[in-house]
Write an enzyme that holds these catalytic residues in place. Structure first.
Site, PDB file in Angstrom:
ATOM      1  N   ASP A  37       0.856  -1.187   0.000  1.00 55.91           N
ATOM      2  CA  ASP A  37       0.000   0.000   0.000  1.00 55.91           C
ATOM      3  C   ASP A  37       0.890   1.236   0.000  1.00 55.91           C
ATOM      4  O   ASP A  37       2.018   1.191   0.500  1.00 55.91           O
ATOM      5  CB  ASP A  37      -0.918   0.021   1.225  1.00 55.91           C
ATOM      6  CG  ASP A  37      -2.148   0.889   1.009  1.00 55.91           C
ATOM      7  OD1 ASP A  37      -3.235   0.332   0.750  1.00 55.91           O
ATOM      8  OD2 ASP A  37      -2.020   2.120   1.091  1.00 55.91           O
ATOM      9  N   ASP A  62       3.800   2.403  -4.424  1.00 57.58           N
ATOM     10  CA  ASP A  62       2.940   3.175  -5.308  1.00 57.58           C
ATOM     11  C   ASP A  62       2.580   2.255  -6.471  1.00 57.58           C
ATOM     12  O   ASP A  62       3.439   1.882  -7.272  1.00 57.58           O
ATOM     13  CB  ASP A  62       3.688   4.412  -5.803  1.00 57.58           C
ATOM     14  CG  ASP A  62       2.882   5.271  -6.771  1.00 57.58           C
ATOM     15  OD1 ASP A  62       1.852   4.799  -7.292  1.00 57.58           O
ATOM     16  OD2 ASP A  62       3.295   6.416  -7.033  1.00 57.58           O
ATOM     17  N   ASN A  89      -5.370  -4.410  -6.692  1.00 56.74           N
ATOM     18  CA  ASN A  89      -6.596  -3.819  -6.160  1.00 56.74           C
ATOM     19  C   ASN A  89      -6.501  -2.315  -5.944  1.00 56.74           C
ATOM     20  O   ASN A  89      -7.526  -1.634  -5.862  1.00 56.74           O
ATOM     21  CB  ASN A  89      -6.934  -4.517  -4.840  1.00 56.74           C
ATOM     22  CG  ASN A  89      -7.971  -3.786  -4.038  1.00 56.74           C
ATOM     23  OD1 ASN A  89      -9.152  -3.784  -4.370  1.00 56.74           O
ATOM     24  ND2 ASN A  89      -7.534  -3.132  -2.963  1.00 56.74           N
ATOM     25  N   TYR A 155     -12.493   8.318 -13.299  1.00 56.64           N
ATOM     26  CA  TYR A 155     -12.584   7.013 -12.640  1.00 56.64           C
ATOM     27  C   TYR A 155     -13.214   5.979 -13.563  1.00 56.64           C
ATOM     28  O   TYR A 155     -12.715   4.860 -13.717  1.00 56.64           O
ATOM     29  CB  TYR A 155     -13.398   7.157 -11.356  1.00 56.64           C
ATOM     30  CG  TYR A 155     -13.497   5.898 -10.531  1.00 56.64           C
ATOM     31  CD1 TYR A 155     -12.446   5.501  -9.705  1.00 56.64           C
ATOM     32  CD2 TYR A 155     -14.640   5.110 -10.561  1.00 56.64           C
ATOM     33  CE1 TYR A 155     -12.543   4.346  -8.933  1.00 56.64           C
ATOM     34  CE2 TYR A 155     -14.742   3.956  -9.791  1.00 56.64           C
ATOM     35  CZ  TYR A 155     -13.683   3.586  -8.980  1.00 56.64           C
ATOM     36  OH  TYR A 155     -13.778   2.440  -8.230  1.00 56.64           O
ATOM     37  N   LYS A 159     -11.520   2.485 -15.100  1.00 54.08           N
ATOM     38  CA  LYS A 159     -12.026   1.154 -14.774  1.00 54.08           C
ATOM     39  C   LYS A 159     -12.520   0.411 -16.017  1.00 54.08           C
ATOM     40  O   LYS A 159     -12.439  -0.830 -16.077  1.00 54.08           O
ATOM     41  CB  LYS A 159     -13.130   1.261 -13.726  1.00 54.08           C
ATOM     42  CG  LYS A 159     -12.629   1.790 -12.376  1.00 54.08           C
ATOM     43  CD  LYS A 159     -11.514   0.935 -11.788  1.00 54.08           C
ATOM     44  CE  LYS A 159     -11.141   1.345 -10.387  1.00 54.08           C
ATOM     45  NZ  LYS A 159     -10.122   0.461  -9.778  1.00 54.08           N
ATOM     46  N   THR A 190     -15.776   1.468   1.894  1.00 53.15           N
ATOM     47  CA  THR A 190     -14.318   1.505   1.989  1.00 53.15           C
ATOM     48  C   THR A 190     -13.900   2.920   2.357  1.00 53.15           C
ATOM     49  O   THR A 190     -14.737   3.813   2.516  1.00 53.15           O
ATOM     50  CB  THR A 190     -13.675   1.119   0.652  1.00 53.15           C
ATOM     51  OG1 THR A 190     -13.985   2.134  -0.326  1.00 53.15           O
ATOM     52  CG2 THR A 190     -14.176  -0.235   0.153  1.00 53.15           C
TER      53      THR A 190
END
Length: 266
Positions: A37, A62, A89, A155, A159, A190
């Site tokens: 992470d 990163d 992820n 975004y 995706k 989240t």
């Protein structure tokens, strides 16, 4: 179950949310987990795994940096003897700006993390996984990548790219026994969506969260993590090049006027 006994696994974005939930589940099923992470949340995840009796290492990484991805893959190989699973992820939201208010710097950064990150994960993890005789790569896409209405332009575009990347990579890895699939989460609680859930709780409006999907609720990270584990496991040995929507049924319909159909299924 212990589907991942003897398996070496990298989870990016493991410091919170779906990534942390997946890292904990992989370890609980016998896997050795490299929790990666960009924040120090990876250390906390690794600590949680160790306290539960599992095997884990943490790394600050990163996801959109090629040297960082290479370093993570090599650490997993050196620490755990190889690599069997990559769960790419990590991602960022890119805010809520529309096309005309999104500047180039923002969309460039979103694409760097959300799309180039999974590309780098495949590029550097797949050869190592193939060396072990095969395994799985799982990418986190989104229902926002399936069609409009679930995210910002930056975004959503990133995706959609992840979904296509899973398909292309599966084809280009033909014969390697390395499977590549993606999960497409719907609204999930989240760090990215925390403000939405916090506001709903404070305002007494949790009944409105996820109300557009047939289950009429949002998801918890573990619900997405379990699907990622399925795709990473031998249970999904013939699933390849797919993007699986995990969204309570949201993407199963085109927009319609909500109606009362006169009865409730029992």
């Amino acid at each position: 179950m212990a589907r991942f006994t003897g398996k070496s696994i990298i989870v990016t974005g493991a410091g919170s949310g779906i990534g942390r939930a997946a890292a904990l589940l992989f370890a609980a099923e016998g896997g050795s987990v490299l929790a990666a992470d960009v924040t120090d949340g990876a250390d906390e995840t690794a600590r949680m795994i160790a306290e539960a009796g599992g095997a884990a290492r943490a790394i600050r990484m990163d996801a959109g940096s090629e040297p960082d991805v290479v370093r993570a893959v090599e650490l997993a190989v050196s620490e755990f003897g190889g690599l069997d699973v990559m769960f790419a992820n990590a991602g960022i939201s890119g805010g809520l700006a529309n096309v005309f208010d999104t500047d180039v710097a923002l969309i460039t950064e979103v694409l760097r993390v959300n799309l180039i990150g999974p590309f780098l994960a495949i590029k550097h993890a797949a050869p190592r996984i193939a060396e072990r005789g095969g395994g799985a790569i799982v990418l986190t896409a989104s229902v926002a990548g399936i069609r409009s209405g679930a995210g910002s332009p930056a975004y959503s575009a990133s995706k959609a790219g992840v979904i296509n990347l899973a398909q292309v990579a599966a084809q280009q890895l033909s014969g390697s026994n390395v499977r590549v699939n993606a999960i497409c989460p719907g609204l999930t609680e989240t760090g990215m969506t925390k403000p939405t859930f916090d506001y709903a709780r404070e305002a007494g409006k949790m009944d409105r969260v996820g109300r557009l999907n047939p289950l009429r609720r949002g998801a918890q990270p573990e619900e997405l993590a379990r699907v990622a584990l399925f795709l990473a496991s031998d249970d999904a040995s013939y699933v390849n090049g797919q993007a699986l929507a995990v969204d309570g049924g949201l993407s199963s319909s085109h927009p319609v006027t909500k109606q009362d159909y006169g009865r409730t299924a029992v």
